[in-house]
Enzyme design. Structure first.
Site, PDB file in Angstrom:
ATOM      1  N   GLU A  25      -3.661   1.064  12.453  1.00  0.00           N
ATOM      2  CA  GLU A  25      -3.184   1.394  11.111  1.00  0.00           C
ATOM      3  C   GLU A  25      -4.254   2.178  10.356  1.00  0.00           C
ATOM      4  O   GLU A  25      -5.437   2.120  10.694  1.00  0.00           O
ATOM      5  CB  GLU A  25      -2.839   0.126  10.339  1.00  0.00           C
ATOM      6  CG  GLU A  25      -4.035  -0.779  10.066  1.00  0.00           C
ATOM      7  CD  GLU A  25      -3.739  -1.829   9.013  1.00  0.00           C
ATOM      8  OE1 GLU A  25      -3.923  -1.510   7.832  1.00  0.00           O
ATOM      9  OE2 GLU A  25      -3.343  -2.951   9.386  1.00  0.00           O
ATOM     10  N   LYS A  86       0.196   3.937  -0.072  1.00  0.00           N
ATOM     11  CA  LYS A  86       0.124   2.869   0.922  1.00  0.00           C
ATOM     12  C   LYS A  86       1.546   2.647   1.419  1.00  0.00           C
ATOM     13  O   LYS A  86       2.431   2.265   0.645  1.00  0.00           O
ATOM     14  CB  LYS A  86      -0.438   1.596   0.301  1.00  0.00           C
ATOM     15  CG  LYS A  86      -0.622   0.448   1.280  1.00  0.00           C
ATOM     16  CD  LYS A  86      -1.259  -0.749   0.581  1.00  0.00           C
ATOM     17  CE  LYS A  86      -1.498  -1.899   1.546  1.00  0.00           C
ATOM     18  NZ  LYS A  86      -2.143  -3.059   0.876  1.00  0.00           N
ATOM     19  N   ASP A 143       7.820 -14.235  -1.823  1.00  0.00           N
ATOM     20  CA  ASP A 143       7.032 -13.007  -1.709  1.00  0.00           C
ATOM     21  C   ASP A 143       6.658 -12.896  -0.236  1.00  0.00           C
ATOM     22  O   ASP A 143       5.711 -13.521   0.239  1.00  0.00           O
ATOM     23  CB  ASP A 143       5.794 -13.089  -2.606  1.00  0.00           C
ATOM     24  CG  ASP A 143       5.018 -11.774  -2.647  1.00  0.00           C
ATOM     25  OD1 ASP A 143       5.310 -10.893  -1.811  1.00  0.00           O
ATOM     26  OD2 ASP A 143       4.123 -11.631  -3.489  1.00  0.00           O
ATOM     27  N   SER A 145       5.990 -10.530   3.216  1.00  0.00           N
ATOM     28  CA  SER A 145       5.576  -9.231   3.714  1.00  0.00           C
ATOM     29  C   SER A 145       6.625  -8.638   4.648  1.00  0.00           C
ATOM     30  O   SER A 145       7.241  -9.341   5.475  1.00  0.00           O
ATOM     31  CB  SER A 145       4.251  -9.359   4.468  1.00  0.00           C
ATOM     32  OG  SER A 145       3.942  -8.164   5.149  1.00  0.00           O
ATOM     33  N   ALA A 146       6.785  -7.317   4.555  1.00  0.00           N
ATOM     34  CA  ALA A 146       7.686  -6.594   5.459  1.00  0.00           C
ATOM     35  C   ALA A 146       7.161  -6.587   6.888  1.00  0.00           C
ATOM     36  O   ALA A 146       7.910  -6.264   7.822  1.00  0.00           O
ATOM     37  CB  ALA A 146       7.857  -5.165   4.965  1.00  0.00           C
ATOM     38  N   LYS A 164      -3.610 -13.237   6.942  1.00  0.00           N
ATOM     39  CA  LYS A 164      -4.657 -13.373   5.935  1.00  0.00           C
ATOM     40  C   LYS A 164      -4.660 -14.771   5.322  1.00  0.00           C
ATOM     41  O   LYS A 164      -3.608 -15.342   5.038  1.00  0.00           O
ATOM     42  CB  LYS A 164      -4.496 -12.294   4.871  1.00  0.00           C
ATOM     43  CG  LYS A 164      -4.716 -10.891   5.427  1.00  0.00           C
ATOM     44  CD  LYS A 164      -4.561  -9.835   4.364  1.00  0.00           C
ATOM     45  CE  LYS A 164      -4.912  -8.455   4.928  1.00  0.00           C
ATOM     46  NZ  LYS A 164      -3.962  -7.994   5.939  1.00  0.00           N
TER      47      LYS A 164
END
Length: 313
Positions: A25, A86, A143, A145-146, A164
């Protein structure tokens, strides 16, 4: 091949010759690390892949194309772009259409890697389900993450140090299970918590042999409707923090975020920056070291996958 993809000659030749390639990435260069660490770590990740005998393919959006493979100049251009974005997977089409530069997160890199025919991707840590803010009133707000859904859709093995530490790790693992994403530990029984090898949460299966791990992935991808897999590599032991040390940092950062009203996409960068300051840059150095180590393991895995396929034929 998709005409929106632009591969460097090095990557194109490797794929044409059926040699191992590892996706990387570019968000770590543009947003994840401060200068000068961002470009130092970006170059070191590419060097780590080459040192193991594979070809690095850092992804990005530049010049209206999905780039697969970046030069040092490309990385610097991306890191210094004032109008850079981003990009998650959902953002790629819009950023292409607008002609903007874009740094790729896990979800975007998985999508680009799959489109290019790259089966292994090395990164620092994936996103997941965020913790509920302390003292938050009203109903719980998800919430998520994709990264998680993206991994379930594309046949790409993502090598990372788990998720994380600031996330709700048990719920993240439950989500991966629901999405059918295997969580495979390489030389570890516990799901790594990014800065720490400790989480007290088990991986789906442990592997100590790369050949067996590669075989597990190959068998997984033969099954219909199978997506990606998460390959967990603990952070380097000499630099890793204890679970208690990390939790103190996370709690302090979350408290500060709540007091400042930080939510949504701004939350993770705020928390990581707060943890960096509170740890006197210890988390910064560890972030770079684990990303480089994961790139190296991803390259070794890519070689093992190619070796297994050649043996099978």
């Amino acid at each position: 091949m998709n005409d929106r993809l632009l591969l460097t000659p090095e990557v194109a030749d490797a794929l044409s010759d059926n040699r191992p390639v590892v996706a990387l990435e570019s968000s770590i260069v543009a947003q994840g690390l401060p200068e000068p660490d961002n470009l130092i770590v970006g170059r070191a990740m590419q060097d780590a892949v080459r040192d193991q005998g594979a070809v690095p393919a850092m992804t990005a959006v530049l010049g209206g194309r999905l780039r697969v493979g970046l030069s040092d100049d490309d990385m610097a251009r991306l890191a210094n772009a004032p109008d850079g974005r981003k990009c998650g997977g959902r953002d790629l089409g819009a950023v292409l259409a607008l002609g903007l530069p874009g740094a790729t997160t896990v979800s975007a890199t998985v999508a680009i890697a799959a489109a290019a025919g790259i089966a292994v991707f090395g990164t620092g840590g994936i996103g997941g389900v965020h913790r509920q803010p302390d003292g938050a009133g009203g109903p719980a707000r998800a919430d998520i993450s994709a990264d998680l859904l993206a991994m379930s859709r594309a046949p790409v093995a993502v090598v990372s140090s788990g998720a994380k530490s600031l996330l709700d790790l048990p719920t993240t693992l439950e989500m991966l299970e629901a999405l059918g994403v295997p969580v495979l530990g390489f030389a570890c029984d516990q799901f790594p918590a990014f800065y720490s090898a400790e989480s007290a949460l088990p991986v789906s299966h442990r592997f100590d042999d790369l050949g067996q791990l590669a075989a597990a992935l190959t068998h997984h991808w033969v099954l219909p409707h199978s997506g990606g897999a998460l390959v967990c590599n603990p952070p380097p032991a000499k630099l890793a923090m204890t679970g208690d040390e990390v939790e103190v940092l996370v709690q302090g950062a979350n408290k500060a975020a709540g007091a400042a009203g930080i939510t949504g996409a701004a939350l993770t960068p705020f928390v990581l920056a707060h943890m960096r300051t509170a740890s006197q840059d210890r988390t910064l150095h560890l972030n770079g070291a684990l990303a480089i180590a994961n790139a190296a393991l991803a390259a070794r895995l890519a070689l093992a996958l190619k070796a297994g396929l050649e043996t099978a034929h």
